[in-house]
Scaffold this motif. Structure first.
Motif, PDB file in Angstrom:
ATOM      1  N   LEU A  19     -52.692 -38.406  64.167  1.00 51.95           N
ATOM      2  CA  LEU A  19     -52.765 -39.797  63.723  1.00 51.95           C
ATOM      3  C   LEU A  19     -53.718 -40.653  64.552  1.00 51.95           C
ATOM      4  CD1 LEU A  19     -48.992 -40.309  62.944  1.00 51.95           C
ATOM      5  CD2 LEU A  19     -50.863 -40.248  61.274  1.00 51.95           C
ATOM      6  N   LEU A  20     -53.855 -40.337  65.831  1.00 54.63           N
ATOM      7  CA  LEU A  20     -54.706 -41.150  66.701  1.00 54.63           C
ATOM      8  C   LEU A  20     -56.117 -40.608  66.855  1.00 54.63           C
ATOM      9  CD1 LEU A  20     -52.147 -42.090  69.477  1.00 54.63           C
ATOM     10  CD2 LEU A  20     -53.595 -43.722  68.287  1.00 54.63           C
TER      11      LEU A  20
ATOM     12  N   ASP B 164     -53.060 -44.499  57.986  1.00 48.03           N
ATOM     13  CA  ASP B 164     -51.890 -45.034  58.676  1.00 48.03           C
ATOM     14  C   ASP B 164     -50.600 -44.347  58.254  1.00 48.03           C
ATOM     15  OD1 ASP B 164     -53.540 -46.813  59.917  1.00 48.03           O
ATOM     16  OD2 ASP B 164     -53.034 -48.499  58.623  1.00 48.03           O
ATOM     17  N   LYS B 165     -50.589 -43.746  57.063  1.00 46.47           N
ATOM     18  CA  LYS B 165     -49.338 -43.257  56.487  1.00 46.47           C
ATOM     19  C   LYS B 165     -49.495 -41.842  55.946  1.00 46.47           C
ATOM     20  CE  LYS B 165     -48.251 -47.958  54.865  1.00 46.47           C
ATOM     21  NZ  LYS B 165     -49.576 -48.517  55.197  1.00 46.47           N
ATOM     22  N   LEU B 166     -48.366 -41.156  55.837  1.00 50.52           N
ATOM     23  CA  LEU B 166     -48.289 -39.872  55.151  1.00 50.52           C
ATOM     24  C   LEU B 166     -47.532 -40.085  53.848  1.00 50.52           C
ATOM     25  CD1 LEU B 166     -47.180 -37.612  58.153  1.00 50.52           C
ATOM     26  CD2 LEU B 166     -49.494 -37.911  57.269  1.00 50.52           C
TER      27      LEU B 166
ATOM     28  N   THR C 221     -46.801 -33.221  52.690  1.00 51.82           N
ATOM     29  CA  THR C 221     -47.452 -34.526  52.621  1.00 51.82           C
ATOM     30  C   THR C 221     -48.948 -34.427  52.379  1.00 51.82           C
ATOM     31  OG1 THR C 221     -47.909 -34.644  55.007  1.00 51.82           O
ATOM     32  CG2 THR C 221     -45.780 -35.481  54.239  1.00 51.82           C
ATOM     33  N   THR C 222     -49.487 -35.524  51.861  1.00 49.73           N
ATOM     34  CA  THR C 222     -50.923 -35.735  51.819  1.00 49.73           C
ATOM     35  C   THR C 222     -51.232 -36.891  52.765  1.00 49.73           C
ATOM     36  OG1 THR C 222     -50.707 -37.286  49.961  1.00 49.73           O
ATOM     37  CG2 THR C 222     -51.083 -34.964  49.432  1.00 49.73           C
ATOM     38  N   GLY C 223     -52.520 -37.104  53.030  1.00 49.87           N
ATOM     39  CA  GLY C 223     -52.894 -38.124  54.007  1.00 49.87           C
ATOM     40  C   GLY C 223     -52.788 -37.549  55.410  1.00 49.87           C
ATOM     41  N   GLY C 224     -53.206 -38.332  56.396  1.00 46.85           N
ATOM     42  CA  GLY C 224     -53.096 -37.875  57.774  1.00 46.85           C
ATOM     43  C   GLY C 224     -54.260 -37.047  58.259  1.00 46.85           C
ATOM     44  N   GLY C 225     -55.363 -37.013  57.493  1.00 44.67           N
ATOM     45  CA  GLY C 225     -56.552 -36.319  57.955  1.00 44.67           C
ATOM     46  C   GLY C 225     -56.559 -34.841  57.628  1.00 44.67           C
TER      47      GLY C 225
ATOM     48  N   LYS D 151     -36.903 -38.140  46.483  1.00 42.52           N
ATOM     49  CA  LYS D 151     -37.757 -37.064  45.984  1.00 42.52           C
ATOM     50  C   LYS D 151     -38.734 -37.541  44.908  1.00 42.52           C
ATOM     51  CE  LYS D 151     -34.737 -33.262  47.267  1.00 42.52           C
ATOM     52  NZ  LYS D 151     -34.112 -31.989  46.888  1.00 42.52           N
ATOM     53  N   GLU D 152     -39.170 -38.793  45.032  1.00 37.52           N
ATOM     54  CA  GLU D 152     -40.152 -39.338  44.101  1.00 37.52           C
ATOM     55  C   GLU D 152     -41.524 -39.367  44.766  1.00 37.52           C
ATOM     56  OE1 GLU D 152     -38.862 -43.188  43.020  1.00 37.52           O
ATOM     57  OE2 GLU D 152     -37.082 -42.509  41.938  1.00 37.52           O
ATOM     58  N   LYS D 153     -42.550 -39.126  43.967  1.00 36.21           N
ATOM     59  CA  LYS D 153     -43.899 -39.225  44.493  1.00 36.21           C
ATOM     60  C   LYS D 153     -44.211 -40.687  44.809  1.00 36.21           C
ATOM     61  CE  LYS D 153     -45.766 -35.157  42.158  1.00 36.21           C
ATOM     62  NZ  LYS D 153     -46.813 -34.630  41.249  1.00 36.21           N
ATOM     63  N   GLY D 154     -45.075 -40.883  45.794  1.00 32.16           N
ATOM     64  CA  GLY D 154     -45.473 -42.234  46.149  1.00 32.16           C
ATOM     65  C   GLY D 154     -44.751 -42.792  47.350  1.00 32.16           C
ATOM     66  N   CYS D 155     -43.752 -42.079  47.862  1.00 32.19           N
ATOM     67  CA  CYS D 155     -43.055 -42.536  49.068  1.00 32.19           C
ATOM     68  C   CYS D 155     -43.911 -42.216  50.285  1.00 32.19           C
ATOM     69  CB  CYS D 155     -41.702 -41.855  49.189  1.00 32.19           C
ATOM     70  SG  CYS D 155     -40.829 -42.266  50.717  1.00 32.19           S
ATOM     71  N   THR D 156     -44.127 -43.189  51.146  1.00 32.60           N
ATOM     72  CA  THR D 156     -44.937 -42.977  52.339  1.00 32.60           C
ATOM     73  C   THR D 156     -44.115 -43.208  53.602  1.00 32.60           C
ATOM     74  OG1 THR D 156     -45.709 -45.279  52.328  1.00 32.60           O
ATOM     75  CG2 THR D 156     -47.064 -43.655  51.171  1.00 32.60           C
ATOM     76  N   ILE D 157     -44.505 -42.542  54.678  1.00 33.71           N
ATOM     77  CA  ILE D 157     -43.836 -42.721  55.967  1.00 33.71           C
ATOM     78  C   ILE D 157     -44.857 -42.971  57.066  1.00 33.71           C
ATOM     79  CG2 ILE D 157     -41.939 -41.182  55.294  1.00 33.71           C
ATOM     80  CD1 ILE D 157     -43.100 -39.202  57.427  1.00 33.71           C
ATOM     81  N   SER D 158     -44.425 -43.717  58.060  1.00 32.99           N
ATOM     82  CA  SER D 158     -45.112 -43.802  59.342  1.00 32.99           C
ATOM     83  C   SER D 158     -44.278 -43.031  60.350  1.00 32.99           C
ATOM     84  CB  SER D 158     -45.261 -45.254  59.790  1.00 32.99           C
ATOM     85  OG  SER D 158     -46.104 -45.979  58.927  1.00 32.99           O
TER      86      SER D 158
END
Length: 270
Positions: free
Chosen positions: A63-64, A70-72, A116-120, A151-158
């Motif tokens: 992440l850094l 910013d999110k997964l 997850t997607t995102g996060g590089g 369990k729905e798509k579109g939920c993001t976490i930090s």
């Protein structure tokens, strides 16, 4: 009368839970807004010798040092997609973590998470199995609770971290030099060449409604829901003196139970 929602999964004990002093119960607050974004706090080290350990360095580096996100996002992929993502991180079935200088007691820790997607771009570290099991147990506990994301798509976490100061990449502005344990499917991670963190703002310490402080590699808006660990035998009274009743989610990962409690970001200590 106010109540605080607790979830439980089987892992080791955490830090002592504080008494609640907020004007509104976090459980009531979150139930009303059904968030599509949450933050999940990982304990890097616990008093009983358990915790995420080197998985904290994996997450912080991702992440850094490696990601501009910013999110997964949890997109709930099928098994084939998860396997392909692990392979792209270098965590195929026969991976380097089964060989010297690692071997028995170590596992391949991929980031971003396979779900997850995102996060590089994806990469891996070899980490102790007990740290990997703690990390995975916590993901399953909140993910399968049905309350968060459902369990729905579109939920993001930090991601936030407790007791992370001893971990190289878990600093507001870390030196991102490869410590020798950062690989991807092409071999040793060569990025970043400038050895500097990609993130210039937002990484730092945040105050929680419970009085606790958490480290986040990414910016956290005020009001963000944070899921944290406390011992199952710890007290978590709210201002009316009501002891919360946990809902048990038993994953059998360890012999001791830990509660996941809802907290909230109320201040920034960057």
């Amino acid at each position: 009368m106010k109540s605080v929602l607790l979830l439980t999964f089987a892992v080791g004990l955490s830090h002592v839970a504080p008494a609640w002093a907020g004007a509104i119960s976090i459980g009531q607050l979150i139930a009303k807004r059904a968030p599509k974004h949450i933050a999940v706090e990982y304990d890097c080290e616990k008093d009983n010798g358990r915790g995420g350990f080197e998985t904290c360095n994996t997450m912080c580096f991702g992440l850094l040092c490696r990601s501009g996100n910013d999110k997964l996002e949890f997109d709930h992929p099928d098994d084939d997609t998860k396997a392909a993502r692990r392979n792209s991180a270098g965590c195929s079935r026969n991976n380097r973590c089964g060989e010297s200088p690692y071997g028995s007691g170590y596992e391949c820790d991929e980031f971003p998470f396979a779900e997850t997607t995102g996060g590089g771009s994806r990469f891996n570290r070899c980490v102790l199995s007990k740290g990997q099991k703690y990390q995975g147990g916590k993901i399953r506990a909140w993910r399968d609770a049905g309350k968060y994301c459902n369990k729905e798509k579109g939920c993001t976490i930090s991601i936030t971290l407790n007791r992370a100061s001893n971990y190289r990449y878990c600093k507001p502005s870390p030196d991102c030099t490869n410590d020798g344990n950062l690989y991807d499917s092409n071999g040793k991670v060569k990025w970043p060449e400038n050895k500097k963190s990609k993130r210039s703002t937002g990484a730092g310490y945040y105050r929680l409604r419970s009085g606790g402080i958490t480290f986040s590699p990414t910016p956290l808006p005020i009001g963000t829901l944070v899921l944290r660990d406390v011992p199952i035998n710890g007290t978590l009274d709210d201002e009316d003196g009501l002891v919360a009743r946990p809902a048990i989610l038993d994953y059998g990962a360890f012999e001791q139970d830990t509660q996941i409690v809802e907290d909230e970001v109320v201040g920034v200590l960057l």
